[in-house]
Scaffold this motif. Structure first.
Motif, PDB file in Angstrom:
ATOM      1  N   VAL A   1      -5.896 -37.298  45.778  1.00 49.74           N
ATOM      2  CA  VAL A   1      -6.921 -37.391  46.997  1.00 49.74           C
ATOM      3  C   VAL A   1      -8.084 -36.488  46.625  1.00 49.74           C
ATOM      4  CG1 VAL A   1      -4.799 -36.957  48.790  1.00 49.74           C
ATOM      5  CG2 VAL A   1      -5.713 -34.927  47.553  1.00 49.74           C
ATOM      6  N   ARG A   2      -8.943 -37.309  47.904  1.00 49.45           N
ATOM      7  CA  ARG A   2     -10.127 -37.375  48.040  1.00 49.45           C
ATOM      8  C   ARG A   2     -10.608 -35.302  48.539  1.00 49.45           C
ATOM      9  NH1 ARG A   2     -14.742 -38.594  45.433  1.00 49.45           N
ATOM     10  NH2 ARG A   2     -13.091 -41.037  44.713  1.00 49.45           N
ATOM     11  N   SER A   3     -11.165 -34.969  48.035  1.00 55.82           N
ATOM     12  CA  SER A   3     -11.923 -33.755  48.878  1.00 55.82           C
ATOM     13  C   SER A   3     -13.362 -33.380  48.181  1.00 55.82           C
ATOM     14  CB  SER A   3     -10.717 -32.637  48.175  1.00 55.82           C
ATOM     15  OG  SER A   3     -11.623 -30.932  49.111  1.00 55.82           O
ATOM     16  N   GLY A   4     -14.260 -34.288  49.431  1.00 58.31           N
ATOM     17  CA  GLY A   4     -15.437 -33.965  49.170  1.00 58.31           C
ATOM     18  C   GLY A   4     -16.043 -34.940  48.117  1.00 58.31           C
ATOM     19  N   ARG A   5     -16.266 -34.486  47.164  1.00 61.60           N
ATOM     20  CA  ARG A   5     -16.817 -35.656  45.991  1.00 61.60           C
ATOM     21  C   ARG A   5     -15.763 -35.561  44.685  1.00 61.60           C
ATOM     22  NH1 ARG A   5     -22.333 -33.171  44.098  1.00 61.60           N
ATOM     23  NH2 ARG A   5     -21.859 -34.944  42.084  1.00 61.60           N
ATOM     24  N   PHE A   6     -14.755 -34.869  44.435  1.00 58.80           N
ATOM     25  CA  PHE A   6     -13.577 -34.771  44.383  1.00 58.80           C
ATOM     26  C   PHE A   6     -12.452 -35.388  44.508  1.00 58.80           C
ATOM     27  CE2 PHE A   6     -17.064 -31.237  43.512  1.00 58.80           C
ATOM     28  CZ  PHE A   6     -16.910 -31.372  42.250  1.00 58.80           C
ATOM     29  N   LEU A   7     -11.791 -35.109  43.412  1.00 59.95           N
ATOM     30  CA  LEU A   7     -10.624 -36.055  43.580  1.00 59.95           C
ATOM     31  C   LEU A   7      -9.753 -34.521  43.223  1.00 59.95           C
ATOM     32  CD1 LEU A   7      -9.831 -39.222  41.786  1.00 59.95           C
ATOM     33  CD2 LEU A   7     -10.025 -38.542  44.413  1.00 59.95           C
ATOM     34  N   GLN A   8      -8.446 -34.123  43.945  1.00 61.26           N
ATOM     35  CA  GLN A   8      -7.212 -32.993  43.776  1.00 61.26           C
ATOM     36  C   GLN A   8      -6.176 -33.872  43.772  1.00 61.26           C
ATOM     37  OE1 GLN A   8      -8.353 -30.032  43.936  1.00 61.26           O
ATOM     38  NE2 GLN A   8     -10.284 -30.027  44.886  1.00 61.26           N
ATOM     39  N   LEU A   9      -5.315 -33.127  42.836  1.00 62.23           N
ATOM     40  CA  LEU A   9      -3.464 -33.453  42.891  1.00 62.23           C
ATOM     41  C   LEU A   9      -3.006 -33.093  44.319  1.00 62.23           C
ATOM     42  CD1 LEU A   9      -3.779 -32.259  39.192  1.00 62.23           C
ATOM     43  CD2 LEU A   9      -3.765 -34.279  40.181  1.00 62.23           C
ATOM     44  N   THR A  10      -1.779 -33.902  44.129  1.00 58.49           N
ATOM     45  CA  THR A  10      -0.946 -33.607  45.131  1.00 58.49           C
ATOM     46  C   THR A  10      -0.127 -32.762  44.583  1.00 58.49           C
ATOM     47  OG1 THR A  10       0.363 -35.429  44.750  1.00 58.49           O
ATOM     48  CG2 THR A  10      -1.340 -36.023  46.090  1.00 58.49           C
ATOM     49  N   PRO A  11       0.460 -32.331  45.422  1.00 58.83           N
ATOM     50  CA  PRO A  11       2.084 -31.145  45.188  1.00 58.83           C
ATOM     51  C   PRO A  11       2.312 -32.332  43.997  1.00 58.83           C
ATOM     52  CG  PRO A  11       1.037 -30.572  47.311  1.00 58.83           C
ATOM     53  CD  PRO A  11       0.508 -31.800  47.200  1.00 58.83           C
ATOM     54  N   ARG A  12       3.110 -33.485  44.888  1.00 52.86           N
ATOM     55  CA  ARG A  12       3.826 -34.035  43.537  1.00 52.86           C
ATOM     56  C   ARG A  12       3.015 -34.283  42.364  1.00 52.86           C
ATOM     57  NH1 ARG A  12       7.690 -34.663  40.730  1.00 52.86           N
ATOM     58  NH2 ARG A  12       8.611 -37.513  41.253  1.00 52.86           N
ATOM     59  N   ALA A  13       1.367 -34.111  42.139  1.00 51.87           N
ATOM     60  CA  ALA A  13       0.993 -35.045  41.128  1.00 51.87           C
ATOM     61  C   ALA A  13       0.825 -33.236  40.313  1.00 51.87           C
ATOM     62  CB  ALA A  13      -0.288 -35.182  41.694  1.00 51.87           C
ATOM     63  N   LEU A  14       0.989 -31.977  40.448  1.00 57.68           N
ATOM     64  CA  LEU A  14       1.091 -30.586  40.080  1.00 57.68           C
ATOM     65  C   LEU A  14       2.344 -30.693  39.433  1.00 57.68           C
ATOM     66  CD1 LEU A  14      -0.509 -28.988  42.968  1.00 57.68           C
ATOM     67  CD2 LEU A  14      -1.179 -29.467  40.616  1.00 57.68           C
ATOM     68  N   GLN A  15       3.801 -30.998  40.075  1.00 54.27           N
ATOM     69  CA  GLN A  15       4.122 -30.855  39.368  1.00 54.27           C
ATOM     70  C   GLN A  15       4.453 -32.101  38.397  1.00 54.27           C
ATOM     71  OE1 GLN A  15       7.855 -32.878  41.763  1.00 54.27           O
ATOM     72  NE2 GLN A  15       9.219 -31.132  41.349  1.00 54.27           N
ATOM     73  N   LEU A  16       4.763 -33.391  38.435  1.00 50.99           N
ATOM     74  CA  LEU A  16       4.458 -34.014  37.264  1.00 50.99           C
ATOM     75  C   LEU A  16       3.728 -33.731  35.998  1.00 50.99           C
ATOM     76  CD1 LEU A  16       4.460 -37.232  39.517  1.00 50.99           C
ATOM     77  CD2 LEU A  16       6.603 -36.900  37.840  1.00 50.99           C
ATOM     78  N   LEU A  17       2.570 -33.236  36.468  1.00 53.68           N
ATOM     79  CA  LEU A  17       1.756 -33.070  35.416  1.00 53.68           C
ATOM     80  C   LEU A  17       2.117 -32.173  34.090  1.00 53.68           C
ATOM     81  CD1 LEU A  17      -1.248 -33.465  34.168  1.00 53.68           C
ATOM     82  CD2 LEU A  17      -2.014 -32.074  34.373  1.00 53.68           C
ATOM     83  N   PRO A  18       2.784 -31.216  33.840  1.00 55.39           N
ATOM     84  CA  PRO A  18       3.685 -31.390  32.908  1.00 55.39           C
ATOM     85  C   PRO A  18       4.531 -31.565  32.176  1.00 55.39           C
ATOM     86  CG  PRO A  18       3.935 -29.264  34.740  1.00 55.39           C
ATOM     87  CD  PRO A  18       2.998 -30.442  35.220  1.00 55.39           C
ATOM     88  N   LEU A  19       5.438 -32.181  33.562  1.00 57.04           N
ATOM     89  CA  LEU A  19       6.674 -33.133  32.587  1.00 57.04           C
ATOM     90  C   LEU A  19       5.335 -34.612  31.805  1.00 57.04           C
ATOM     91  CD1 LEU A  19       8.624 -33.040  36.008  1.00 57.04           C
ATOM     92  CD2 LEU A  19       9.113 -31.907  34.373  1.00 57.04           C
ATOM     93  N   LEU A  20       4.760 -35.302  32.708  1.00 57.27           N
ATOM     94  CA  LEU A  20       4.724 -35.745  31.537  1.00 57.27           C
ATOM     95  C   LEU A  20       3.741 -35.353  29.991  1.00 57.27           C
ATOM     96  CD1 LEU A  20       2.030 -37.496  34.398  1.00 57.27           C
ATOM     97  CD2 LEU A  20       3.900 -38.749  33.466  1.00 57.27           C
ATOM     98  N   GLU A  21       3.008 -34.173  30.071  1.00 54.22           N
ATOM     99  CA  GLU A  21       2.526 -33.775  28.773  1.00 54.22           C
ATOM    100  C   GLU A  21       3.657 -33.472  28.009  1.00 54.22           C
ATOM    101  OE1 GLU A  21      -0.223 -33.468  28.289  1.00 54.22           O
ATOM    102  OE2 GLU A  21      -2.079 -33.000  30.235  1.00 54.22           O
ATOM    103  N   ARG A  22       4.593 -33.360  28.683  1.00 50.90           N
ATOM    104  CA  ARG A  22       6.112 -32.654  27.575  1.00 50.90           C
ATOM    105  C   ARG A  22       6.985 -34.136  27.121  1.00 50.90           C
ATOM    106  NH1 ARG A  22       8.036 -29.259  30.562  1.00 50.90           N
ATOM    107  NH2 ARG A  22       9.897 -30.276  31.029  1.00 50.90           N
ATOM    108  N   GLY A  23       6.518 -34.643  27.754  1.00 49.63           N
ATOM    109  CA  GLY A  23       7.569 -35.472  27.800  1.00 49.63           C
ATOM    110  C   GLY A  23       7.131 -36.862  27.046  1.00 49.63           C
ATOM    111  N   LEU A  24       5.303 -37.036  26.873  1.00 51.09           N
ATOM    112  CA  LEU A  24       4.933 -38.316  26.296  1.00 51.09           C
ATOM    113  C   LEU A  24       4.020 -38.002  25.450  1.00 51.09           C
ATOM    114  CD1 LEU A  24       2.358 -40.370  29.407  1.00 51.09           C
ATOM    115  CD2 LEU A  24       3.987 -40.522  28.300  1.00 51.09           C
ATOM    116  N   GLY A  25       4.130 -36.156  24.602  1.00 50.67           N
ATOM    117  CA  GLY A  25       3.989 -35.443  23.735  1.00 50.67           C
ATOM    118  C   GLY A  25       5.400 -36.316  22.699  1.00 50.67           C
ATOM    119  N   GLU A  26       6.823 -36.020  23.412  1.00 50.75           N
ATOM    120  CA  GLU A  26       7.908 -35.880  22.235  1.00 50.75           C
ATOM    121  C   GLU A  26       8.101 -37.442  22.162  1.00 50.75           C
ATOM    122  OE1 GLU A  26      10.767 -34.878  25.033  1.00 50.75           O
ATOM    123  OE2 GLU A  26      10.343 -32.514  24.350  1.00 50.75           O
TER     124      GLU A  26
END
Length: 307
Positions: A62-87
């Motif tokens: 979601v946009r916050s001023g000039r930047f994009l911020q992660l939603t709570p769901r996205a914050l939860q997904l990021l480490p899972l994606l890093e680990r799962g796709l890394g494997e």
């Protein structure tokens, strides 16, 4: 794991490339930089983000001023994606090369004491020079093929034709036979005729404990038979017995010559033609392309050329 809270559907129905784009978007928090990271155009990346939002039923960024911020769901997904796709990436990435000089591991090789006597010394020297932190265990059991299947050993050195054809193999060297007799044998001196050979008492070396040998097979073809006065499982025990008795041992030539340098025994040609045999290294197909096991097999093959 990555499908939590998605529409109920199977993983096979989803374009997994979307997850790669999602990882880039969540990591970069910028559509243009994410597009560059995954090699897509900005419009294609924006389209992928729209599909991901629909898939997860969440705006994700979601946009916050000039930047994009992660939603709570996205914050939860990021480490899972890093680990799962890394494997997942590790399953398709090229296996790292084996570095002998840095490797710290042990290999277990199965072979009878005949092979041990010929190969272990030079093999240990070669491995110590190339891979100082690699250790060896050498075992001798009658069920080496079973140990290969179960993973109990990494490699076996066997007579060709004695292992399952399902196992890959590489021939190492061939050997013939010589007869060993005591140096002070009362009857056998400089020559061993067939009649004397058949009349003598013999030591049979049977590492697996099974009856039969190359010698007895050849005698049987001629309708002849020798007297087996003693059966032993060790090739190295035979010269000790022969040196202190009137028994005859028909043993592999390379080993017999080595033993004659250490014990009071005389070597004589057998009085009948006995076919030569070959020794091979045998391994389980699971180790065909493993870099460490390929290196080990190369070392064994190289050492075998010089025995």
């Amino acid at each position: 794991m990555l499908m939590h809270r998605m529409h109920p559907q199977s993983l096979s129905a989803i374009d997994l490339n979307l997850l790669v784009v999602l990882r880039a978007l969540l990591g970069e928090r910028h559509v243009t930089r994410a597009a560059k990271r995954v090699g897509l155009s900005q419009s294609a990346t924006s389209h992928a983000l729209a599909r991901l939002r629909e898939l997860y039923q969440d705006p994700l960024l979601v946009r916050s001023g000039r930047f994009l911020q992660l939603t709570p769901r996205a914050l939860q997904l990021l480490p899972l994606l890093e680990r799962g796709l890394g494997e997942l990436e590790s399953t398709v990435s090229r296996e790292p090369p084996f570095e002998p000089s840095q490797a710290r591991r042990a290999f277990t090789i199965g072979m009878a004491d005949y092979g041990q006597a010929l190969l272990v010394g030079p093999l240990l020297r070669a491995i110590s020079s190339a891979a100082p932190y690699v250790d060896l265990s050498i075992v001798s059991f009658p069920n080496l093929s079973e140990l290969l299947e179960s993973g109990g050993i990494d490699l076996a050195v066997l007579v060709t034709g004695t292992a399952s054809h399902a196992f890959p193999s590489q021939k190492l060297f061939s050997d013939g036979f010589l007869c060993m007799v005591a140096r002070n044998h009362s009857e056998i001196k400089s020559k061993l005729g067939l009649e004397t050979y058949l009349r003598a008492r013999h030591v049979l070396i049977a590492p697996t404990g099974q009856a039969g040998s190359f010698v007895d097979s050849e005698l049987g073809r001629r309708g002849l038979e020798r007297r087996i006065a003693l059966r032993v499982s060790s090739f190295l025990a035979a010269p000790l017995v022969v040196a202190d008795s009137d028994l005859v041992s028909t043993a592999p030539e390379r080993l017999a010559r080595a033993m004659a340098k250490r014990y009071p025994i005389r070597l004589l040609p057998p009085p009948l033609r006995i076919p030569r045999f070959e020794l091979a290294q045998v391994w389980h197909p699971r180790w065909d392309n493993d870099p460490a096991h390929r290196w080990l097999r190369q070392i064994v093959a190289s050492v075998s050329e010089k025995v």
